[in-house]
Design a protein around this motif. Structure first.
Motif, PDB file in Angstrom:
ATOM      1  N   UNK A   4      27.079  43.128  25.363  1.00 14.75           N
ATOM      2  CA  UNK A   4      26.639  41.764  25.063  1.00 14.75           C
ATOM      3  C   UNK A   4      26.736  40.846  26.277  1.00 14.75           C
ATOM      4  N   UNK A   5      27.006  41.394  27.451  1.00 18.89           N
ATOM      5  CA  UNK A   5      27.146  40.571  28.648  1.00 18.89           C
ATOM      6  C   UNK A   5      25.789  39.988  29.039  1.00 18.89           C
ATOM      7  N   UNK A   6      25.708  38.675  29.258  1.00 12.79           N
ATOM      8  CA  UNK A   6      24.435  38.077  29.655  1.00 12.79           C
ATOM      9  C   UNK A   6      24.085  38.397  31.110  1.00 12.79           C
ATOM     10  N   UNK A   7      22.804  38.437  31.382  1.00 14.02           N
ATOM     11  CA  UNK A   7      22.276  38.668  32.732  1.00 14.02           C
ATOM     12  C   UNK A   7      22.855  39.943  33.339  1.00 14.02           C
ATOM     13  N   UNK A  60      33.346  54.576  41.212  1.00 13.43           N
ATOM     14  CA  UNK A  60      33.390  53.783  39.987  1.00 13.43           C
ATOM     15  C   UNK A  60      32.618  54.473  38.862  1.00 13.43           C
ATOM     16  N   UNK A  61      31.452  54.980  39.186  1.00 13.58           N
ATOM     17  CA  UNK A  61      30.642  55.644  38.163  1.00 13.58           C
ATOM     18  C   UNK A  61      31.326  56.929  37.680  1.00 13.58           C
ATOM     19  N   UNK A  62      31.913  57.672  38.616  1.00 10.30           N
ATOM     20  CA  UNK A  62      32.593  58.909  38.241  1.00 10.30           C
ATOM     21  C   UNK A  62      33.791  58.613  37.353  1.00 10.30           C
ATOM     22  N   UNK A  63      34.591  57.617  37.729  1.00 10.30           N
ATOM     23  CA  UNK A  63      35.754  57.257  36.918  1.00 10.30           C
ATOM     24  C   UNK A  63      35.330  56.779  35.536  1.00 10.30           C
ATOM     25  N   UNK A  64      34.213  56.047  35.487  1.00 11.38           N
ATOM     26  CA  UNK A  64      33.732  55.530  34.217  1.00 11.38           C
ATOM     27  C   UNK A  64      33.359  56.618  33.233  1.00 11.38           C
ATOM     28  N   UNK A 100      27.464  47.879  36.310  1.00 10.27           N
ATOM     29  CA  UNK A 100      28.540  48.866  36.202  1.00 10.27           C
ATOM     30  C   UNK A 100      29.897  48.204  36.383  1.00 10.27           C
ATOM     31  N   UNK A 101      29.982  47.248  37.302  1.00  7.48           N
ATOM     32  CA  UNK A 101      31.233  46.510  37.520  1.00  7.48           C
ATOM     33  C   UNK A 101      31.579  45.692  36.281  1.00  7.48           C
ATOM     34  N   UNK A 102      30.578  45.020  35.733  1.00  7.82           N
ATOM     35  CA  UNK A 102      30.808  44.193  34.556  1.00  7.82           C
ATOM     36  C   UNK A 102      31.268  45.035  33.372  1.00  7.82           C
ATOM     37  N   UNK A 103      30.611  46.160  33.160  1.00 10.30           N
ATOM     38  CA  UNK A 103      30.951  47.011  32.019  1.00 10.30           C
ATOM     39  C   UNK A 103      32.339  47.622  32.181  1.00 10.30           C
ATOM     40  N   UNK A 104      32.700  47.966  33.413  1.00 11.64           N
ATOM     41  CA  UNK A 104      34.001  48.618  33.655  1.00 11.64           C
ATOM     42  C   UNK A 104      35.162  47.681  33.354  1.00 11.64           C
ATOM     43  N   UNK A 105      35.006  46.407  33.675  1.00  9.01           N
ATOM     44  CA  UNK A 105      36.130  45.479  33.546  1.00  9.01           C
ATOM     45  C   UNK A 105      35.937  44.452  32.434  1.00  9.01           C
ATOM     46  N   UNK A 106      34.924  44.618  31.599  1.00 11.19           N
ATOM     47  CA  UNK A 106      34.670  43.636  30.544  1.00 11.19           C
ATOM     48  C   UNK A 106      35.851  43.545  29.590  1.00 11.19           C
ATOM     49  N   UNK A 107      36.175  42.308  29.204  1.00 10.53           N
ATOM     50  CA  UNK A 107      37.273  42.120  28.247  1.00 10.53           C
ATOM     51  C   UNK A 107      36.754  42.021  26.815  1.00 10.53           C
TER      52      UNK A 107
END
Length: 404
Positions: free
Chosen positions: A229-232, A58-62, A217-224
């Motif tokens: 600005x994602x909380x927590x 995931x990190x590499x793809x990002x 990292x999961x949140x940032x990768x798939x954030x819409x």
């Protein structure tokens, strides 16, 4: 009758397993005597088959540009799908109906789901097996390659099409405006049966609030939306929210839905949990990684309240009658809180501090869940599955070869 369902039942994120098991159970209830089998789109066949390399991938793809990511994913995943193709073909050939769903399967995550769903659709077309799309999430942006892969639906005998919330419906209509509409079908995980897991819940002197930890990292990768600005979404935020809840008179437990990357981040959070004075000793802890959907359901069922980014942690809590506060990062979470009329307990993706989130938690604990709305939502989820089975008894329309 034989029904084969394709989703990600054995995902390390056990929320997907809860969804899949609920759908399989409700289909079996609605179709007495039918054989219902679930096939995992990643080729897994058991819980716990987590890939320790996933986080590094995931990190590499990002770090790659979008076109390069898609090229790499298609090359690597193509080999795996080629090996699965004869296995899937045998299962589809033996089926009277194929169902793709539920879950966030119609999203373009660097072609991961488009390639997998596209292969299922190819096989349904080759075998002329009727296929239904049920209670899926649909993302707004598809690359041209993803649109072509998902567009193979037009070449199949589609007997049913439904999505899980209003946002997914809007996206579906945008992608398939020239073809057919979809219906709304609430997530099957809403049918988790409270009585099966009620033994885990006890009355306490202080409410127990669970914080479901998700790796940023999961949140940032798939954030819409704006990922920043994602909380927590930091160790410090979990520490601060834990402290706020402890001071407000709650006990706190931190856990994950089972994904290894989330569990690794939980370990970092654990090392930074707030120091407590003598009055608070033992009131903030960490739960071991759940290994099955039943373990996750029992864990969530033991709580008085929940805070989570993960959609199926929120859905499972609601199904069990436990008030949750959802954290904004993807439209699917907002869609669920709108569906259940709990918008005041959804934290949008902006910089709301931990004190404000704690206030929402306390308000959720005080208000609880409206029983009539709860009854209607659960009934709606069961009704959607019944509509799916009724559509199986109708002749599937011929494939629209001309528009493919």
């Amino acid at each position: 009758m034989r029904v084969v369902v394709f989703n990600v039942r054995y995902s390390p994120n056990l929320g997907d397993g809860i969804l899949a098991e609920c759908l399989e159970r409700e289909l079996a209830k609605a179709l007495p005597g039918a054989e219902v089998e679930t096939v995992d789109l990643a080729g897994r066949d058991a819980y716990g088959a987590a890939d320790s390399r996933r986080f590094g991938v995931l990190r590499l793809l990002g770090a790659m540009p979008g076109p390069v990511r898609r090229m790499v994913v298609e090359r690597v995943l193509g080999r795996r799908l080629a090996a699965l193709r004869p296995v899937w073909k045998r299962r589809i050939e033996s089926a009277d109906f194929v169902v793709i769903g539920g879950g966030n399967l119609f999203q373009d995550d660097d072609l991961n789901f488009p390639l997998k769903v596209g292969q299922v659709l190819d096989l349904c077309r080759e075998t002329d097996t009727p296929v239904g799309v049920f209670a899926v999430g649909v993302s707004s942006h598809w690359s041209p390659r993803a649109a072509a892969l998902f567009g193979r639906l037009r070449e199949c005998r589609v007997f049913h099409a439904s999505v899980r919330d209003a946002g997914a419906l809007q996206n579906w209509q945008a992608h398939f405006s020239d073809w057919r509409d979809a219906n709304l079908a609430p997530d099957p995980a809403l049918t988790v049966e409270r009585a099966e897991h009620a033994h885990g819940h006890v009355r306490r002197v202080r409410p127990l609030v669970g914080l479901c930890v998700t790796h940023p990292v999961v949140l940032h990768r798939h954030a819409s939306g704006d990922a920043q600005a994602i909380p927590l979404a930091s160790v410090e935020s979990y520490r601060a929210l834990s402290g706020q809840l402890l001071q407000a008179g709650c006990d706190v437990v931190l856990f994950t839905n089972g994904a290894l990357e989330d569990q690794a981040f939980l370990e970092r959070v654990r090392l930074d949990l707030p120091e407590t004075d003598g009055r608070m000793t033992g009131r903030c802890g960490v739960v071991a990684r759940p290994s099955s959907p039943d373990e996750l359901i029992a864990l969530i069922g033991s709580l008085d309240g929940l805070v989570a980014h993960r959609l199926h942690a929120c859905i499972t809590a609601y199904a069990l009658g436990i008030p949750a506060v959802g954290l904004g990062w993807d439209q699917k979470v907002k869609g669920f809180f709108r569906l259940t009329a709990r918008e005041p307990f959804f934290v949008s993706a902006h910089q709301e501090d931990e004190a404000a989130i704690a206030k929402r938690v306390l308000a959720a604990l005080e208000q609880g869940i409206d029983p009539e709305t709860h009854r209607l939502c659960v009934a709606g989820a069961r009704g959607a599955i019944l509509r799916l089975t009724r559509d199986m008894k109708m002749p599937a329309p011929a494939a629209d070869r001309a528009s493919a």
